[in-house]
Scaffold this motif. Sequence first.
Motif, PDB file in Angstrom:
ATOM      1  N   SER A   1      37.502  26.784  39.914  1.00 44.32           N
ATOM      2  CA  SER A   1      37.537  28.364  40.069  1.00 44.32           C
ATOM      3  C   SER A   1      38.300  28.813  38.865  1.00 44.32           C
ATOM      4  CB  SER A   1      38.247  28.581  41.242  1.00 44.32           C
ATOM      5  OG  SER A   1      37.593  27.968  42.494  1.00 44.32           O
ATOM      6  N   ALA A   2      39.346  28.350  38.411  1.00 41.60           N
ATOM      7  CA  ALA A   2      40.159  28.882  37.299  1.00 41.60           C
ATOM      8  C   ALA A   2      39.185  28.846  36.016  1.00 41.60           C
ATOM      9  CB  ALA A   2      41.429  27.926  37.042  1.00 41.60           C
ATOM     10  N   LYS A   3      38.429  27.901  36.033  1.00 44.34           N
ATOM     11  CA  LYS A   3      37.558  27.632  34.851  1.00 44.34           C
ATOM     12  C   LYS A   3      36.363  28.996  34.913  1.00 44.34           C
ATOM     13  CE  LYS A   3      35.282  24.525  32.220  1.00 44.34           C
ATOM     14  NZ  LYS A   3      35.767  23.163  31.477  1.00 44.34           N
ATOM     15  N   ALA A   4      35.976  29.274  36.087  1.00 43.50           N
ATOM     16  CA  ALA A   4      35.253  30.444  35.973  1.00 43.50           C
ATOM     17  C   ALA A   4      35.662  31.769  35.843  1.00 43.50           C
ATOM     18  CB  ALA A   4      34.422  30.450  37.683  1.00 43.50           C
ATOM     19  N   PHE A   5      36.841  31.892  36.302  1.00 43.47           N
ATOM     20  CA  PHE A   5      37.623  33.042  35.986  1.00 43.47           C
ATOM     21  C   PHE A   5      37.906  33.175  34.432  1.00 43.47           C
ATOM     22  CE2 PHE A   5      41.566  35.318  35.208  1.00 43.47           C
ATOM     23  CZ  PHE A   5      41.338  36.630  35.532  1.00 43.47           C
ATOM     24  N   GLY A   6      38.173  32.033  33.848  1.00 46.51           N
ATOM     25  CA  GLY A   6      38.355  32.353  32.340  1.00 46.51           C
ATOM     26  C   GLY A   6      37.102  32.495  31.417  1.00 46.51           C
ATOM     27  N   MET A   7      35.813  32.145  32.251  1.00 52.59           N
ATOM     28  CA  MET A   7      34.663  32.838  31.628  1.00 52.59           C
ATOM     29  C   MET A   7      34.677  34.298  31.399  1.00 52.59           C
ATOM     30  SD  MET A   7      30.648  32.157  32.764  1.00 52.59           S
ATOM     31  CE  MET A   7      30.834  30.361  33.036  1.00 52.59           C
ATOM     32  N   THR A   8      35.192  34.921  32.409  1.00 54.19           N
ATOM     33  CA  THR A   8      35.120  36.266  32.277  1.00 54.19           C
ATOM     34  C   THR A   8      36.100  36.773  30.902  1.00 54.19           C
ATOM     35  OG1 THR A   8      36.891  36.564  33.976  1.00 54.19           O
ATOM     36  CG2 THR A   8      34.833  37.018  34.623  1.00 54.19           C
ATOM     37  N   LYS A   9      37.244  36.219  30.922  1.00 53.86           N
ATOM     38  CA  LYS A   9      37.967  36.404  29.880  1.00 53.86           C
ATOM     39  C   LYS A   9      37.549  36.171  28.349  1.00 53.86           C
ATOM     40  CE  LYS A   9      42.249  37.289  28.059  1.00 53.86           C
ATOM     41  NZ  LYS A   9      42.681  38.557  27.643  1.00 53.86           N
ATOM     42  N   GLY A  10      36.770  34.974  28.483  1.00 56.66           N
ATOM     43  CA  GLY A  10      36.065  34.297  27.396  1.00 56.66           C
ATOM     44  C   GLY A  10      35.000  35.437  26.719  1.00 56.66           C
ATOM     45  N   ILE A  11      34.384  35.903  27.642  1.00 58.34           N
ATOM     46  CA  ILE A  11      33.289  36.822  27.302  1.00 58.34           C
ATOM     47  C   ILE A  11      33.717  38.048  26.664  1.00 58.34           C
ATOM     48  CG2 ILE A  11      31.485  38.187  28.091  1.00 58.34           C
ATOM     49  CD1 ILE A  11      30.970  36.038  30.584  1.00 58.34           C
ATOM     50  N   ARG A  12      34.808  38.675  27.290  1.00 59.88           N
ATOM     51  CA  ARG A  12      35.546  39.680  26.579  1.00 59.88           C
ATOM     52  C   ARG A  12      35.899  39.404  25.113  1.00 59.88           C
ATOM     53  NH1 ARG A  12      40.824  42.826  26.298  1.00 59.88           N
ATOM     54  NH2 ARG A  12      41.406  40.538  26.544  1.00 59.88           N
ATOM     55  N   ASP A  13      36.600  38.413  25.215  1.00 62.38           N
ATOM     56  CA  ASP A  13      37.178  37.900  23.621  1.00 62.38           C
ATOM     57  C   ASP A  13      36.169  37.524  22.789  1.00 62.38           C
ATOM     58  OD1 ASP A  13      39.787  37.988  24.751  1.00 62.38           O
ATOM     59  OD2 ASP A  13      40.066  36.071  24.820  1.00 62.38           O
ATOM     60  N   GLY A  14      34.884  36.880  23.232  1.00 65.11           N
ATOM     61  CA  GLY A  14      33.749  36.611  22.588  1.00 65.11           C
ATOM     62  C   GLY A  14      33.267  37.704  22.090  1.00 65.11           C
ATOM     63  N   PHE A  15      33.115  38.813  22.582  1.00 64.29           N
ATOM     64  CA  PHE A  15      32.567  40.028  21.997  1.00 64.29           C
ATOM     65  C   PHE A  15      33.279  40.494  20.993  1.00 64.29           C
ATOM     66  CE2 PHE A  15      29.552  40.632  25.918  1.00 64.29           C
ATOM     67  CZ  PHE A  15      28.476  40.360  25.445  1.00 64.29           C
ATOM     68  N   MET A  16      34.466  40.641  21.131  1.00 67.69           N
ATOM     69  CA  MET A  16      35.720  41.162  20.121  1.00 67.69           C
ATOM     70  C   MET A  16      35.297  40.404  18.917  1.00 67.69           C
ATOM     71  SD  MET A  16      38.851  42.276  22.511  1.00 67.69           S
ATOM     72  CE  MET A  16      39.613  43.025  20.999  1.00 67.69           C
ATOM     73  N   LEU A  17      35.310  38.852  19.106  1.00 66.69           N
ATOM     74  CA  LEU A  17      35.148  38.005  17.942  1.00 66.69           C
ATOM     75  C   LEU A  17      33.767  38.172  17.122  1.00 66.69           C
ATOM     76  CD1 LEU A  17      36.790  34.772  19.054  1.00 66.69           C
ATOM     77  CD2 LEU A  17      37.736  36.557  17.199  1.00 66.69           C
ATOM     78  N   ALA A  18      32.504  38.264  18.116  1.00 67.67           N
ATOM     79  CA  ALA A  18      31.424  38.384  17.322  1.00 67.67           C
ATOM     80  C   ALA A  18      30.829  39.548  16.622  1.00 67.67           C
ATOM     81  CB  ALA A  18      30.202  38.088  18.368  1.00 67.67           C
ATOM     82  N   VAL A  19      31.460  40.768  17.414  1.00 66.50           N
ATOM     83  CA  VAL A  19      31.163  42.115  16.877  1.00 66.50           C
ATOM     84  C   VAL A  19      32.130  42.494  15.559  1.00 66.50           C
ATOM     85  CG1 VAL A  19      31.155  44.502  17.250  1.00 66.50           C
ATOM     86  CG2 VAL A  19      30.305  43.108  18.931  1.00 66.50           C
ATOM     87  N   LYS A  20      33.444  42.194  15.974  1.00 67.09           N
ATOM     88  CA  LYS A  20      34.647  42.819  14.882  1.00 67.09           C
ATOM     89  C   LYS A  20      34.860  41.704  13.902  1.00 67.09           C
ATOM     90  CE  LYS A  20      36.635  45.710  17.867  1.00 67.09           C
ATOM     91  NZ  LYS A  20      37.867  46.525  18.666  1.00 67.09           N
TER      92      LYS A  20
END
Length: 183
Positions: A71-90
């Motif tokens: 479950s913690a891993k699934a929650f981490g996916m949401t945080k990772g998606i946000r960070d991922g967009f920041m890394l990919a775009v910026k």
Amino acid sequence: FNQTVRQLGEAKLSGAIHQAWINGLLSSPKTHAVNILSNSLTAVWAVPERYLAAGISQTVGDGSITFGEASAKAFGMTKGIRDGFMLAVKGKQAAENPEIADLFDMFGKIEGNHTNQITGSAFGVDDAGKFGQGIAMVGKALNLPSAALQAEDAFFKSIGYRMELNALAYREAVREGLEGKEL
């Protein structure tokens, strides 16, 4: 001296040719679609895989992997998606955000030399001149496929990193005997 200068020029030209060739290989939309799809499926599958690992660990193993970890891993996916967009775009600009500056350093590493090799000097032209600047612009345009692939990979690496970080943090908290809000 002349021979050394000629060899230096040939090395620069071969780097430019190599860059154009690699980016030609990576330019197909199918390449990017497969990369995105396979990384997406890998990230999504990691959660049920951890549930399965927890089930095996609880029944026949030492119980060190818990269902809460999945479950913690699934929650981490949401945080990772946000960070991922920041890394990919910026890209490098994302490193200014203290929350993900460490991620940029981790995921910003690339294999080989991905600086623009298609420059005026590679073709024996002054880089500062208009023609040399034009050649460099063409090089940047030709480098777009590998830049897109780097952005895609940074996005998915950040998701995987945050997923595993949350799962391992949960595991460590359980080992320390934390419960309730502390957990």
